[in-house]
Each structure stands twice: as C-alpha cells, then as structure tokens.
Design a protein around this motif. Structure first.
Motif, PDB file in Angstrom:
ATOM      1  N   LEU A  84       0.827  -1.206   0.000  1.00 41.04           N
ATOM      2  CA  LEU A  84       0.000   0.000   0.000  1.00 41.04           C
ATOM      3  C   LEU A  84       0.865   1.261   0.000  1.00 41.04           C
ATOM      4  O   LEU A  84       0.568   2.219  -0.726  1.00 41.04           O
ATOM      5  N   LEU A  85       1.916   1.270   0.788  1.00 48.98           N
ATOM      6  CA  LEU A  85       2.828   2.418   0.791  1.00 48.98           C
ATOM      7  C   LEU A  85       3.417   2.640  -0.604  1.00 48.98           C
ATOM      8  O   LEU A  85       3.501   3.784  -1.077  1.00 48.98           O
ATOM      9  N   ALA A  86       3.793   1.552  -1.269  1.00 47.83           N
ATOM     10  CA  ALA A  86       4.358   1.650  -2.612  1.00 47.83           C
ATOM     11  C   ALA A  86       3.343   2.195  -3.614  1.00 47.83           C
ATOM     12  O   ALA A  86       3.719   2.801  -4.622  1.00 47.83           O
ATOM     13  N   ARG A  87       2.069   2.003  -3.332  1.00 43.26           N
ATOM     14  CA  ARG A  87       1.001   2.505  -4.210  1.00 43.26           C
ATOM     15  C   ARG A  87       0.569   3.923  -3.842  1.00 43.26           C
ATOM     16  O   ARG A  87      -0.388   4.444  -4.398  1.00 43.26           O
ATOM     17  N   GLY A  88       1.240   4.514  -2.835  1.00 39.62           N
ATOM     18  CA  GLY A  88       0.921   5.881  -2.438  1.00 39.62           C
ATOM     19  C   GLY A  88      -0.236   6.007  -1.475  1.00 39.62           C
ATOM     20  O   GLY A  88      -0.813   7.086  -1.335  1.00 39.62           O
ATOM     21  N   ILE A  89      -0.573   4.937  -0.788  1.00 38.68           N
ATOM     22  CA  ILE A  89      -1.679   4.948   0.166  1.00 38.68           C
ATOM     23  C   ILE A  89      -1.120   5.190   1.565  1.00 38.68           C
ATOM     24  O   ILE A  89      -0.181   4.521   1.984  1.00 38.68           O
ATOM     25  N   GLU A  90      -1.707   6.150   2.295  1.00 39.10           N
ATOM     26  CA  GLU A  90      -1.324   6.346   3.696  1.00 39.10           C
ATOM     27  C   GLU A  90      -1.874   5.179   4.496  1.00 39.10           C
ATOM     28  O   GLU A  90      -3.077   4.897   4.455  1.00 39.10           O
ATOM     29  N   VAL A  91      -0.994   4.506   5.221  1.00 36.36           N
ATOM     30  CA  VAL A  91      -1.395   3.322   5.978  1.00 36.36           C
ATOM     31  C   VAL A  91      -0.678   3.343   7.324  1.00 36.36           C
ATOM     32  O   VAL A  91       0.435   3.852   7.437  1.00 36.36           O
ATOM     33  N   SER A  92      -1.320   2.800   8.331  1.00 38.70           N
ATOM     34  CA  SER A  92      -0.755   2.784   9.674  1.00 38.70           C
ATOM     35  C   SER A  92       0.415   1.819   9.770  1.00 38.70           C
ATOM     36  O   SER A  92       0.639   0.998   8.880  1.00 38.70           O
ATOM     37  N   ALA A  93       1.118   1.900  10.879  1.00 38.94           N
ATOM     38  CA  ALA A  93       2.093   0.871  11.219  1.00 38.94           C
ATOM     39  C   ALA A  93       1.315  -0.410  11.518  1.00 38.94           C
ATOM     40  O   ALA A  93       0.091  -0.381  11.729  1.00 38.94           O
ATOM     41  N   VAL A  94       1.994  -1.529  11.546  1.00 40.78           N
ATOM     42  CA  VAL A  94       1.338  -2.796  11.892  1.00 40.78           C
ATOM     43  C   VAL A  94       0.994  -2.772  13.374  1.00 40.78           C
ATOM     44  O   VAL A  94       1.826  -2.436  14.218  1.00 40.78           O
ATOM     45  N   ASP A  95      -0.244  -3.100  13.678  1.00 37.06           N
ATOM     46  CA  ASP A  95      -0.758  -3.149  15.044  1.00 37.06           C
ATOM     47  C   ASP A  95      -0.881  -4.623  15.442  1.00 37.06           C
ATOM     48  O   ASP A  95      -1.757  -5.328  14.941  1.00 37.06           O
ATOM     49  N   ASP A  96       0.008  -5.081  16.318  1.00 37.71           N
ATOM     50  CA  ASP A  96       0.001  -6.479  16.759  1.00 37.71           C
ATOM     51  C   ASP A  96      -0.956  -6.659  17.927  1.00 37.71           C
ATOM     52  O   ASP A  96      -0.815  -5.994  18.951  1.00 37.71           O
ATOM     53  N   GLN A  97      -1.923  -7.555  17.744  1.00 35.93           N
ATOM     54  CA  GLN A  97      -2.888  -7.905  18.786  1.00 35.93           C
ATOM     55  C   GLN A  97      -2.887  -9.420  18.944  1.00 35.93           C
ATOM     56  O   GLN A  97      -2.488 -10.135  18.018  1.00 35.93           O
ATOM     57  N   PRO A  98      -3.348  -9.941  20.085  1.00 33.08           N
ATOM     58  CA  PRO A  98      -3.371 -11.395  20.272  1.00 33.08           C
ATOM     59  C   PRO A  98      -4.236 -12.121  19.232  1.00 33.08           C
ATOM     60  O   PRO A  98      -4.010 -13.280  18.918  1.00 33.08           O
TER      61      PRO A  98
END
Length: 124
Positions: A84-98
């Motif tokens: 998504l970043l490579a496509r120019g989309i603003e995206v969050s960091a990875v959110d690790d949950q159980p």
C-alpha cells in the motif's frame, strides 16, 4: 437458509476520486454505469473477495466518510503495508494484537478500513 454478503455501499463525495483511490489500493473496477443523471453505479472488488463495494450517486443515504471499520483478511500485514505504501496509500504501522495483526487506512472521504492478518494461537 444460505446468505451471502455480496455488495457494501461506501458513501463518497467524489465518485471519480474514490474510484481512482480504490483501484490504486488494488480493487478491480468491475462496473461503472451512469443509469441516468443522478444515478451512477460503480462496483469494485478486492482481489480474491466474493464481496464487492459500490460507490456512486443516488445509491445511499449515508453521509460520505461515515462508514467505519470495514475489514478484509490478508495473508501478511507487513507485506500488505509495504504494498500500500508503494502505491501511495497512507497506511498505519502494523498493530500487533493477540487475535491478529492489523494495518489501517482511510479513503479520501474518511471511510475507514482494517486489514487483518489472522494469527493462529500456539497450543501449549
């Protein structure tokens, strides 16, 4: 009784801008039909999904940007984020949950999406 979710309307202010955004995310543009002035139907499908979204004029009474928490399942949160970043989309960091690893993004109107990498708990 079998039921299949096949189409989710996404409220937007500018159909062409939203269509371009979702195609850039990676959705396939299936249909774009102006039925008559005031009624336009655009259907887009995420790769591998049996469910599509629709954008357009005269399709929904929801306020643009009011759809929150649409979710899709992905194989790899890190890879999805990088793509998504490579496509120019603003995206969050990875959110690790159980229960999964998530990345989040919003369309130009503020409709929000989460991409979930399923996490299989390890049995002890």
């Amino acid at each position: 009784m079998e039921m299949k979710l096949e189409l989710v309307p996404v409220p937007v202010t500018d159909v062409d801008r939203a269509k371009e955004f979702y195609v850039r995310v990676g959705f396939n543009a299936d249909h774009d039909q102006t039925v008559h002035p005031g009624l336009r139907f655009v259907q887009l499908t995420p790769p591998g999904s049996a469910c599509s979204i629709c954008l357009g004029l005269g399709l929904t009474e929801m306020e643009p940007g009011s759809l929150r928490g649409l979710q899709m399942v992905i194989a790899d949160a890190d890879a999805a984020r990088e793509e998504l970043l490579a496509r120019g989309i603003e995206v969050s960091a990875v959110d690790d949950q159980p229960w999964g690893r998530f990345v989040y993004f919003s369309d130009p109107d503020g409709n929000t999406w989460s991409l979930q990498e399923l996490v299989i708990p390890k049995l002890d």
